[in-house]
Design a protein around this motif. Sequence first.
Motif, PDB file in Angstrom:
ATOM      1  N   ARG A 262      33.677 -18.562   5.277  1.00 42.07           N
ATOM      2  CA  ARG A 262      32.299 -19.088   5.154  1.00 42.07           C
ATOM      3  C   ARG A 262      31.879 -19.832   6.401  1.00 42.07           C
ATOM      4  O   ARG A 262      32.640 -20.660   6.916  1.00 42.07           O
ATOM      5  N   MET A 263      30.666 -19.560   6.859  1.00 41.69           N
ATOM      6  CA  MET A 263      30.164 -20.311   8.008  1.00 41.69           C
ATOM      7  C   MET A 263      30.023 -21.783   7.605  1.00 41.69           C
ATOM      8  O   MET A 263      29.683 -22.087   6.468  1.00 41.69           O
ATOM      9  N   ARG A 264      30.306 -22.668   8.523  1.00 42.47           N
ATOM     10  CA  ARG A 264      30.124 -24.094   8.261  1.00 42.47           C
ATOM     11  C   ARG A 264      28.661 -24.381   7.940  1.00 42.47           C
ATOM     12  O   ARG A 264      27.771 -23.709   8.447  1.00 42.47           O
ATOM     13  N   GLU A 265      28.433 -25.386   7.141  1.00 39.87           N
ATOM     14  CA  GLU A 265      27.062 -25.714   6.733  1.00 39.87           C
ATOM     15  C   GLU A 265      26.230 -26.168   7.941  1.00 39.87           C
ATOM     16  O   GLU A 265      26.780 -26.735   8.893  1.00 39.87           O
ATOM     17  N   PRO A 266      24.906 -25.938   7.906  1.00 42.05           N
ATOM     18  CA  PRO A 266      24.043 -26.348   9.025  1.00 42.05           C
ATOM     19  C   PRO A 266      24.247 -27.806   9.442  1.00 42.05           C
ATOM     20  O   PRO A 266      24.259 -28.129  10.622  1.00 42.05           O
ATOM     21  N   GLU A 267      24.467 -28.686   8.447  1.00 39.89           N
ATOM     22  CA  GLU A 267      24.645 -30.115   8.775  1.00 39.89           C
ATOM     23  C   GLU A 267      25.897 -30.321   9.638  1.00 39.89           C
ATOM     24  O   GLU A 267      25.917 -31.154  10.543  1.00 39.89           O
ATOM     25  N   GLU A 268      26.964 -29.537   9.337  1.00 41.54           N
ATOM     26  CA  GLU A 268      28.204 -29.684  10.118  1.00 41.54           C
ATOM     27  C   GLU A 268      28.019 -29.151  11.535  1.00 41.54           C
ATOM     28  O   GLU A 268      28.531 -29.719  12.499  1.00 41.54           O
ATOM     29  N   ILE A 269      27.266 -28.061  11.648  1.00 39.80           N
ATOM     30  CA  ILE A 269      27.018 -27.489  12.982  1.00 39.80           C
ATOM     31  C   ILE A 269      26.171 -28.479  13.781  1.00 39.80           C
ATOM     32  O   ILE A 269      26.444 -28.764  14.954  1.00 39.80           O
ATOM     33  N   TYR A 270      25.175 -29.044  13.100  1.00 41.17           N
ATOM     34  CA  TYR A 270      24.291 -30.027  13.748  1.00 41.17           C
ATOM     35  C   TYR A 270      25.124 -31.210  14.274  1.00 41.17           C
ATOM     36  O   TYR A 270      24.978 -31.632  15.411  1.00 41.17           O
ATOM     37  N   GLU A 271      26.024 -31.715  13.424  1.00 46.33           N
ATOM     38  CA  GLU A 271      26.861 -32.854  13.816  1.00 46.33           C
ATOM     39  C   GLU A 271      27.731 -32.534  15.018  1.00 46.33           C
ATOM     40  O   GLU A 271      27.931 -33.333  15.920  1.00 46.33           O
ATOM     41  N   LYS A 272      28.273 -31.305  15.013  1.00 44.57           N
ATOM     42  CA  LYS A 272      29.158 -30.895  16.118  1.00 44.57           C
ATOM     43  C   LYS A 272      28.367 -30.822  17.423  1.00 44.57           C
ATOM     44  O   LYS A 272      28.851 -31.253  18.481  1.00 44.57           O
TER      45      LYS A 272
ATOM     46  N   VAL B  51      20.755 -20.431   9.131  1.00 48.48           N
ATOM     47  CA  VAL B  51      20.409 -20.944  10.455  1.00 48.48           C
ATOM     48  C   VAL B  51      18.965 -21.451  10.479  1.00 48.48           C
ATOM     49  O   VAL B  51      18.597 -22.276  11.305  1.00 48.48           O
ATOM     50  N   CYS B  52      18.152 -20.961   9.532  1.00 50.88           N
ATOM     51  CA  CYS B  52      16.770 -21.462   9.433  1.00 50.88           C
ATOM     52  C   CYS B  52      16.807 -22.974   9.207  1.00 50.88           C
ATOM     53  O   CYS B  52      16.040 -23.724   9.801  1.00 50.88           O
ATOM     54  N   ASN B  53      17.727 -23.409   8.365  1.00 47.62           N
ATOM     55  CA  ASN B  53      17.884 -24.847   8.105  1.00 47.62           C
ATOM     56  C   ASN B  53      18.377 -25.591   9.327  1.00 47.62           C
ATOM     57  O   ASN B  53      17.974 -26.719   9.579  1.00 47.62           O
TER      58      ASN B  53
ATOM     59  N   ILE C 187      17.813 -24.793  12.414  1.00 45.66           N
ATOM     60  CA  ILE C 187      16.683 -24.941  13.349  1.00 45.66           C
ATOM     61  C   ILE C 187      15.812 -26.117  12.910  1.00 45.66           C
ATOM     62  O   ILE C 187      15.391 -26.943  13.718  1.00 45.66           O
ATOM     63  N   ARG C 188      15.588 -26.230  11.620  1.00 36.35           N
ATOM     64  CA  ARG C 188      14.766 -27.336  11.110  1.00 36.35           C
ATOM     65  C   ARG C 188      15.401 -28.705  11.439  1.00 36.35           C
ATOM     66  O   ARG C 188      14.718 -29.640  11.810  1.00 36.35           O
ATOM     67  N   LEU C 189      16.741 -28.765  11.314  1.00 38.14           N
ATOM     68  CA  LEU C 189      17.424 -30.035  11.626  1.00 38.14           C
ATOM     69  C   LEU C 189      17.227 -30.396  13.096  1.00 38.14           C
ATOM     70  O   LEU C 189      16.943 -31.542  13.439  1.00 38.14           O
ATOM     71  N   PHE C 190      17.356 -29.388  13.970  1.00 35.29           N
ATOM     72  CA  PHE C 190      17.175 -29.655  15.404  1.00 35.29           C
ATOM     73  C   PHE C 190      15.725 -30.055  15.707  1.00 35.29           C
ATOM     74  O   PHE C 190      15.473 -30.953  16.493  1.00 35.29           O
ATOM     75  N   LYS C 191      14.787 -29.376  15.059  1.00 36.90           N
ATOM     76  CA  LYS C 191      13.361 -29.670  15.316  1.00 36.90           C
ATOM     77  C   LYS C 191      13.019 -31.085  14.838  1.00 36.90           C
ATOM     78  O   LYS C 191      12.271 -31.799  15.474  1.00 36.90           O
TER      79      LYS C 191
ATOM     80  N   MET D   6      35.467 -22.803  25.021  1.00 35.90           N
ATOM     81  CA  MET D   6      34.392 -22.699  24.038  1.00 35.90           C
ATOM     82  C   MET D   6      34.755 -23.556  22.808  1.00 35.90           C
ATOM     83  O   MET D   6      35.916 -23.639  22.437  1.00 35.90           O
ATOM     84  N   PHE D   7      33.763 -24.183  22.206  1.00 35.01           N
ATOM     85  CA  PHE D   7      34.012 -24.950  20.979  1.00 35.01           C
ATOM     86  C   PHE D   7      33.925 -23.988  19.794  1.00 35.01           C
ATOM     87  O   PHE D   7      32.975 -23.204  19.704  1.00 35.01           O
ATOM     88  N   ILE D   8      34.887 -24.067  18.898  1.00 33.06           N
ATOM     89  CA  ILE D   8      34.883 -23.180  17.729  1.00 33.06           C
ATOM     90  C   ILE D   8      34.823 -24.046  16.474  1.00 33.06           C
ATOM     91  O   ILE D   8      35.651 -24.943  16.307  1.00 33.06           O
ATOM     92  N   LEU D   9      33.868 -23.771  15.610  1.00 35.95           N
ATOM     93  CA  LEU D   9      33.847 -24.452  14.308  1.00 35.95           C
ATOM     94  C   LEU D   9      34.479 -23.478  13.315  1.00 35.95           C
ATOM     95  O   LEU D   9      33.807 -22.555  12.835  1.00 35.95           O
ATOM     96  N   ASN D  10      35.749 -23.651  13.077  1.00 32.88           N
ATOM     97  CA  ASN D  10      36.454 -22.707  12.213  1.00 32.88           C
ATOM     98  C   ASN D  10      35.753 -22.560  10.868  1.00 32.88           C
ATOM     99  O   ASN D  10      35.241 -23.537  10.329  1.00 32.88           O
TER     100      ASN D  10
END
Length: 406
Positions: A162-172, A20-22, A24-28, A143-147
């Motif tokens: 496995r949690m989705r990669e930060p880039e995928e969460i960012y895109e969603k 999630v550190c990554n 946060i960096r993508l959002f910043k 609620m949106f769920i990223l399976n």
Amino acid sequence: MLKDKNILIGITGGIAAYKVCNLIRLFKKAEANVRVVLTPNALNFVTKLTLQTLSGNEVYIDNFEIDEYKPEHISLTEADIFVIAPASANTISKLANGICDNLLLSTACAFNKPMLIAPAMNENMWNNKFIQENIEKLQRSGMFILNPAEGFLACGANGTGRMREPEEIYEKVNEILTQGNRAPLKGKKFLITAGGTREKIDPVRYITNASSGKMGLAIADSASKMGADVTLVSTFESNGDWENIIAETAQEMSDIVDKKLPEMDCVIMAAAVSDYKVKNYSEQKIKKTDSDTMSIELVKNPDILKQISAEKNSNQLVIGFCAESENLIENAKKKIQAKGCDLIIANDISRKDIGFNSNENEVYIIDKNLNEKKLDKDTKQNISKDILNYILVLLQDKERETLLTK
Ligand code: CTP
């Protein structure tokens, strides 16, 4: 596109917390404002200082660990989106049951804007019946769920969790905040039929019914506004953001629907299809005779709904309509069993204020288990949106089932 958006990130206790550190960096980098709230267990995986440094904001953990009283769970809700990543099995179950025993959960309970969760856990936990029931509950609540994805898990096993990669969460997040909930059917292919079929007697005469096609048209319009790729097979020409194929007779409609079925995610048979057609079509106009009576022999048309319900694969949905003038629910339940479709939308055509030709409708949605849900009288546009939101949840359920059986 996320510039100046307020993003609240919730982190729960799971090894994926470090990723999630990554995020946060993508959002910043996109110039969004980021605030972070953690469950106490999340602190075992990531430090407060790291998150504070990356987000540039104070980080929140405990409801009561405060110098000055500010109801944090309320002030934190002033965000545009709440992203919980990773979402542990524990937090998912508490969210689904309204439990608020930490700041993250109290905030979620008070949050009334889009929420996205990215679950992460061991495969057996993800497949656990109770976890799946809770995920379904959250999904139904909007609620949106990223399976989670399949891959190497921290517990050493390979599987889904496995949690989705930060880039995928960012895109969603980007998709949710830029399109809102307006395109939830994006990527889905819908075939909708509309109108009353015409069975030709001779070059100038035909047998038809009172269907105006308004309900099917409203569904096509709502589905395309919700982002679906729509094919409308109708007995009339229409203008809209869809492919329109004209079918006049039941047989023509059957041929088109049958051909298109394999590429569809969902077929909605809103057309009033004639059950019979004229046995011997007359190439020439039939002349009046001296006889006071005349009869036309009819033969059965294909039952399109029944046929495609038998042909469809387990990922596809087939929905029927059921127009009844008496014993609405009873007949609709018999019909869904006889046709084998996934849902039937029943409406009472004996009422003048709804149904055929009217701009309003009141319907019952009946599922395979014969559960009924009433959609109160409303415009056909609003009824169609409610029907599509119901279908959306079923499509999401199917996606999850596919993931589970992989
Ligand atoms: N339907 C169909 N093919 C037919 C007749 C109907 O695909 N030959 C579909 C309609 O599009 C609708 C559903 O079946 O989605 C129910 O239609 P309805 O006319 O209410 O039912 P029928 O099966 O025709 O039965 P009945 O007329 O006896 O009520």
